[in-house]
Scaffold this motif. Structure first.
Motif, PDB file in Angstrom:
ATOM      1  N   GLU A 114      10.117 -15.469   1.424  1.00  0.00           N
ATOM      2  CA  GLU A 114      11.559 -15.489   1.147  1.00  0.00           C
ATOM      3  C   GLU A 114      12.178 -14.110   1.297  1.00  0.00           C
ATOM      4  N   VAL A 115      13.424 -14.095   1.789  1.00  0.00           N
ATOM      5  CA  VAL A 115      14.143 -12.837   1.931  1.00  0.00           C
ATOM      6  C   VAL A 115      15.010 -12.609   0.689  1.00  0.00           C
ATOM      7  N   LEU A 116      14.833 -11.475   0.070  1.00  0.00           N
ATOM      8  CA  LEU A 116      15.663 -11.112  -1.083  1.00  0.00           C
ATOM      9  C   LEU A 116      16.759 -10.185  -0.610  1.00  0.00           C
ATOM     10  N   GLN A 117      17.941 -10.398  -1.123  1.00  0.00           N
ATOM     11  CA  GLN A 117      19.055  -9.513  -0.782  1.00  0.00           C
ATOM     12  C   GLN A 117      19.497  -8.817  -2.056  1.00  0.00           C
ATOM     13  N   MET A 118      19.356  -7.514  -2.113  1.00  0.00           N
ATOM     14  CA  MET A 118      19.721  -6.770  -3.318  1.00  0.00           C
ATOM     15  C   MET A 118      20.897  -5.861  -2.985  1.00  0.00           C
ATOM     16  N   ALA A 119      21.929  -5.984  -3.771  1.00  0.00           N
ATOM     17  CA  ALA A 119      23.135  -5.215  -3.461  1.00  0.00           C
ATOM     18  C   ALA A 119      23.420  -4.146  -4.503  1.00  0.00           C
ATOM     19  N   SER A 120      22.630  -4.092  -5.579  1.00  0.00           N
ATOM     20  CA  SER A 120      22.912  -3.072  -6.586  1.00  0.00           C
ATOM     21  C   SER A 120      21.642  -2.316  -6.956  1.00  0.00           C
ATOM     22  N   ILE A 121      21.846  -1.093  -7.418  1.00  0.00           N
ATOM     23  CA  ILE A 121      20.724  -0.243  -7.799  1.00  0.00           C
ATOM     24  C   ILE A 121      19.938  -0.880  -8.951  1.00  0.00           C
ATOM     25  N   ASP A 122      20.652  -1.545  -9.870  1.00  0.00           N
ATOM     26  CA  ASP A 122      19.958  -2.177 -11.001  1.00  0.00           C
ATOM     27  C   ASP A 122      18.953  -3.223 -10.521  1.00  0.00           C
ATOM     28  N   GLU A 123      19.394  -4.009  -9.533  1.00  0.00           N
ATOM     29  CA  GLU A 123      18.488  -5.038  -9.003  1.00  0.00           C
ATOM     30  C   GLU A 123      17.251  -4.392  -8.365  1.00  0.00           C
ATOM     31  N   ILE A 124      17.494  -3.307  -7.601  1.00  0.00           N
ATOM     32  CA  ILE A 124      16.365  -2.636  -6.922  1.00  0.00           C
ATOM     33  C   ILE A 124      15.418  -2.042  -7.966  1.00  0.00           C
ATOM     34  N   LYS A 125      16.003  -1.424  -8.992  1.00  0.00           N
ATOM     35  CA  LYS A 125      15.177  -0.808 -10.040  1.00  0.00           C
ATOM     36  C   LYS A 125      14.312  -1.857 -10.737  1.00  0.00           C
ATOM     37  N   LYS A 126      14.906  -3.035 -10.955  1.00  0.00           N
ATOM     38  CA  LYS A 126      14.181  -4.118 -11.615  1.00  0.00           C
ATOM     39  C   LYS A 126      12.977  -4.548 -10.757  1.00  0.00           C
ATOM     40  N   TRP A 127      13.230  -4.668  -9.464  1.00  0.00           N
ATOM     41  CA  TRP A 127      12.165  -5.055  -8.532  1.00  0.00           C
ATOM     42  C   TRP A 127      11.053  -3.998  -8.510  1.00  0.00           C
ATOM     43  N   LEU A 128      11.478  -2.724  -8.469  1.00  0.00           N
ATOM     44  CA  LEU A 128      10.498  -1.633  -8.431  1.00  0.00           C
ATOM     45  C   LEU A 128       9.662  -1.606  -9.715  1.00  0.00           C
ATOM     46  N   ALA A 129      10.325  -1.872 -10.852  1.00  0.00           N
ATOM     47  CA  ALA A 129       9.607  -1.858 -12.132  1.00  0.00           C
ATOM     48  C   ALA A 129       8.543  -2.951 -12.163  1.00  0.00           C
ATOM     49  N   ALA A 130       8.857  -4.071 -11.492  1.00  0.00           N
ATOM     50  CA  ALA A 130       7.898  -5.190 -11.477  1.00  0.00           C
ATOM     51  C   ALA A 130       6.797  -4.982 -10.430  1.00  0.00           C
ATOM     52  N   HIS A 131       6.985  -4.005  -9.544  1.00  0.00           N
ATOM     53  CA  HIS A 131       6.003  -3.762  -8.473  1.00  0.00           C
ATOM     54  C   HIS A 131       5.602  -2.301  -8.431  1.00  0.00           C
ATOM     55  N   PRO A 132       4.945  -1.829  -9.482  1.00  0.00           N
ATOM     56  CA  PRO A 132       4.552  -0.407  -9.493  1.00  0.00           C
ATOM     57  C   PRO A 132       3.522  -0.126  -8.393  1.00  0.00           C
ATOM     58  N   GLU A 133       3.636   1.060  -7.784  1.00  0.00           N
ATOM     59  CA  GLU A 133       2.683   1.452  -6.745  1.00  0.00           C
ATOM     60  C   GLU A 133       1.872   2.623  -7.261  1.00  0.00           C
ATOM     61  N   ASP A 134       0.581   2.437  -7.311  1.00  0.00           N
ATOM     62  CA  ASP A 134      -0.280   3.519  -7.776  1.00  0.00           C
ATOM     63  C   ASP A 134      -0.765   4.312  -6.555  1.00  0.00           C
ATOM     64  N   LEU A 135      -1.275   5.507  -6.801  1.00  0.00           N
ATOM     65  CA  LEU A 135      -1.867   6.291  -5.710  1.00  0.00           C
ATOM     66  C   LEU A 135      -3.030   5.513  -5.106  1.00  0.00           C
ATOM     67  N   SER A 136      -3.182   5.629  -3.810  1.00  0.00           N
ATOM     68  CA  SER A 136      -4.324   4.950  -3.177  1.00  0.00           C
ATOM     69  C   SER A 136      -5.618   5.633  -3.621  1.00  0.00           C
ATOM     70  N   ASP A 137      -6.711   4.900  -3.541  1.00  0.00           N
ATOM     71  CA  ASP A 137      -8.005   5.474  -3.928  1.00  0.00           C
ATOM     72  C   ASP A 137      -8.334   6.691  -3.080  1.00  0.00           C
ATOM     73  N   GLU A 138      -7.948   6.614  -1.800  1.00  0.00           N
ATOM     74  CA  GLU A 138      -8.226   7.721  -0.885  1.00  0.00           C
ATOM     75  C   GLU A 138      -7.484   8.978  -1.352  1.00  0.00           C
ATOM     76  N   ASN A 139      -6.215   8.809  -1.708  1.00  0.00           N
ATOM     77  CA  ASN A 139      -5.439   9.967  -2.158  1.00  0.00           C
ATOM     78  C   ASN A 139      -5.956  10.515  -3.486  1.00  0.00           C
ATOM     79  N   LYS A 140      -6.339   9.594  -4.379  1.00  0.00           N
ATOM     80  CA  LYS A 140      -6.900  10.036  -5.669  1.00  0.00           C
ATOM     81  C   LYS A 140      -8.142  10.882  -5.438  1.00  0.00           C
ATOM     82  N   ALA A 141      -8.986  10.413  -4.519  1.00  0.00           N
ATOM     83  CA  ALA A 141     -10.241  11.122  -4.243  1.00  0.00           C
ATOM     84  C   ALA A 141      -9.971  12.499  -3.637  1.00  0.00           C
ATOM     85  N   LEU A 142      -9.033  12.538  -2.685  1.00  0.00           N
ATOM     86  CA  LEU A 142      -8.705  13.821  -2.037  1.00  0.00           C
ATOM     87  C   LEU A 142      -8.149  14.823  -3.043  1.00  0.00           C
ATOM     88  N   LEU A 143      -7.293  14.287  -3.922  1.00  0.00           N
ATOM     89  CA  LEU A 143      -6.657  15.142  -4.921  1.00  0.00           C
ATOM     90  C   LEU A 143      -7.677  15.696  -5.909  1.00  0.00           C
TER      91      LEU A 143
END
Lengths: 328, 265
Positions: free
Chosen positions: B104-133
């Protein structure tokens, strides 16, 4: 070949060859034949840095009260250099560079470095989909401009073509006894095949009257305006002049610059004739395929494909030129 | 046509937006795609191979004009829209974000909506980056310095890192300021180091962690290690996640009279 390269290194000349470090192959000064990289298609940067360094001092000066002393660069101190294992397209890049640096003003620094450089090319054993030398008048076994060309044969022997006097002078005494006649060897059998996708004449013709074409914006919407393409390019010769000045002296420095930068054409008065990236992209293509052929009788592109390999947003020159060649 | 292409084409033909910025298949991997007519949208794709941060185009008036724009967004592009809006470079509501939720295509027109989506989809550092760091942090100070000197010596000052960064939107970068000249603009070991230190300091708390600088570098300097490391330091020292649109996170460009550090008073 190792023995010959070893002798060249021992002779005291600076020898530059492709060296693999991490995941990149690039030209570097070598001290042993074992450092030379194998199994790669193209170095990331071209060899132009050895005749046109990324930054070089033009002159330096000292101030003592009202007395100013200017010291020119002593070109006698430039080292005799052998560029080893170039590709034919690396050498092809030196023709437009030489034409630019001798167009009107004869650039003494460029000419002094170039005069002390001997070019040993290896015919390309491999090519990839970025290569398009055959479309711009070159080829994987092209000997134009080379002092020596080497073609590696499957049995480990090498076909060595001594093309110029400079090249003949490179053959060291210890290696002369190792040679035999190369009659009957067809080098075409041992080199890469690069397909011809268009001709320079087609491009030049299409570019006539293309200045206001919408194609420039269509192609360059995604261009980020960085200098990666220009800095990896063997023929891009634009430079900046900077002052490195201190209280009691300083240096004037010449460094690489790029027509892709938004400030490249900014005038002191504030006017900028190329305000959009599409105008800058047009300049890049027209300079190489229209202005240089017209004024210097040389194409500003060797088909090495480095710009397309380096571009973060896939500004693929073959794709764009093919589009221009087929544009109505 | 995919649902994403249909949505983008509809936005363009209805006149809701004058431009959709997305991705298409390029000659090697994906690349940014600009759609100004409905038919341009046919080739749009959006998947985890779409790595360019196309959020950077949103601050270029020559491309965007003055109307509304839609952008097909990965999580990094969404973080970019949020951060650029917090920095007053975008106007909330002027950018429509198109994202995929499964098919499905989501259409977000406000920052609040985008922030909500981002909060529900946290992105952690990749294992490769963690190891390099952690490998880099395990080095002694001197070894780490030598590591970076070696890396910076490769820099050719092509500024692909800057050009690909969506948060590098200054019209005149500090490296181009010449009265006074803070950083020597030519490629040399010291000035290359000064340039990258300056860049990462300017990114402090603002970097959205997309890795565009790193991927753009033609000589493969691992620039992401600088930005990831800086984001980690900001989180630790200030408790703010970098590039999340929290203006308190812009730690080098904000000042609080009640700062807990004494030296600043």
């Amino acid at each position: 070949m190792e023995q010959w390269l070893g002798s060249l290194i021992k002779s005291g000349k600076r020898v530059v060859a492709p060296v693999k470090h991490d995941d990149i192959v690039d030209f570097a000064v070598i001290s042993s034949p074992a450092q030379v990289a194998d199994d790669y298609v193209q170095t990331r940067l071209s060899a132009k840095q050895y005749v046109f360094p990324k930054a070089e001092v033009l002159f330096s000066y000292k101030k003592d009260g009202k007395d100013v002393t200017i010291d020119d660069v002593n070109t006698d101190e430039f080292p005799e250099t052998v560029l080893w294992k170039l590709h034919p397209c690396d050498v092809a890049g030196l023709e437009p560079l030489g034409a630019i640096f001798n167009w009107d003003y004869k650039d003494s620094l460029y000419n002094a470095r170039r005069a002390k450089t001997t070019l040993v090319t290896f015919a390309c054993a491999a090519s990839d989909e970025y290569c398009f030398c055959a479309s711009v008048g070159g080829g994987p076994g092209n000997t134009d401009g080379s002092d020596v060309q080497v073609t590696m044969l499957p049995d480990g022997d090498a076909l060595v073509e001594l093309i110029s006097d400079k090249g003949k002078a490179l053959l060291t005494d210890d290696i002369k006894g190792e040679t035999s006649s190369a009659d009957g060897i067809d080098k075409e059998k041992f080199i890469a095949k690069v397909e011809k996708k268009f001709t320079v004449d087609e491009i030049i013709k299409k570019l006539e009257g293309s200045f206001s074409s919408p194609i420039w914006q269509e192609q360059s919407d995604r261009c980020l305006g960085c200098g990666a393409c220009a800095y990896v390019c063997p023929t891009c010769a634009c430079f900046d002049i900077q002052e490195d000045s201190h209280l009691h002296g300083g240096r004037r420095v010449r460094s690489w610059d790029s027509c892709g930068f938004s400030l490249f054409t900014l005038h002191t008065g504030g006017y900028n004739p190329r305000t959009t990236q599409s105008a800058r992209w047009r300049q890049r293509v027209l300079h190489k395929f229209s202005y240089m052929p017209e004024r210097l009788h040389v194409t500003g592109c060797t088909g090495c494909g480095r710009c397309s390999r380096a571009c973060p947003v896939d500004m693929n020159l073959v794709e764009h030129l093919t589009e221009i060649a087929s544009h109505e | 046509m995919s649902k994403l292409s249909e949505k983008a084409a509809a936005l363009l033909s209805e006149g809701t937006v004058g431009l959709v910025i997305g991705y298409e298949q390029g000659t090697h991997g994906t690349r940014p795609k600009f759609c100004r007519k409905a038919e341009d949208a046919a080739t749009l794709i959006l998947n985890d191979k779409c790595l360019n941060n196309i959020g950077g185009y949103l601050t270029k008036p020559e491309l965007i004009g003055s109307g509304k724009v839609a952008v097909t967004a990965t999580l990094a592009v969404m973080r970019t829209v949020v951060q650029l809006t917090a920095e007053h470079q975008l106007t909330d509501g002027n950018v429509i974000v198109l994202a995929l939720d499964g098919d499905e295509v989501l259409q977000m027109a406000s920052i609040d909506e985008i922030k909500k989506w981002l909060a529900a989809h946290p992105e952690d550092l990749s294992d490769e980056n963690k190891a390099l760091l952690s490998k880099l942090k395990a080095l002694s100070r001197e070894e780490r310095w030598n590591f970076w000197i070696n890396e910076m010596n490769k820099c050719i000052k092509c500024y692909a890192c800057r050009a690909s960064c969506p948060l590098c939107y200054c019209n005149r970068c500090i490296v181009e300021v010449n009265c006074p000249q803070w950083i020597k603009p030519w490629a040399a070991p010291l000035s290359n180091m000064e340039w990258q230190i300056n860049r990462v300091m300017h990114m402090a708390g603002r970097c959205v962690g997309c890795g565009a600088c790193d991927r753009a570098c033609p000589v493969h300097i691992p620039l992401r290690l600088l930005t990831i490391s800086m984001a980690g330091d900001i989180k630790e020292a200030f408790g703010v996640a970098s590039g999340t649109g929290n203006i308190d996170g812009n730690v080098l460009s904000s000042f609080k009279p009640d700062d807990k550090e004494n030296f600043i008073h």
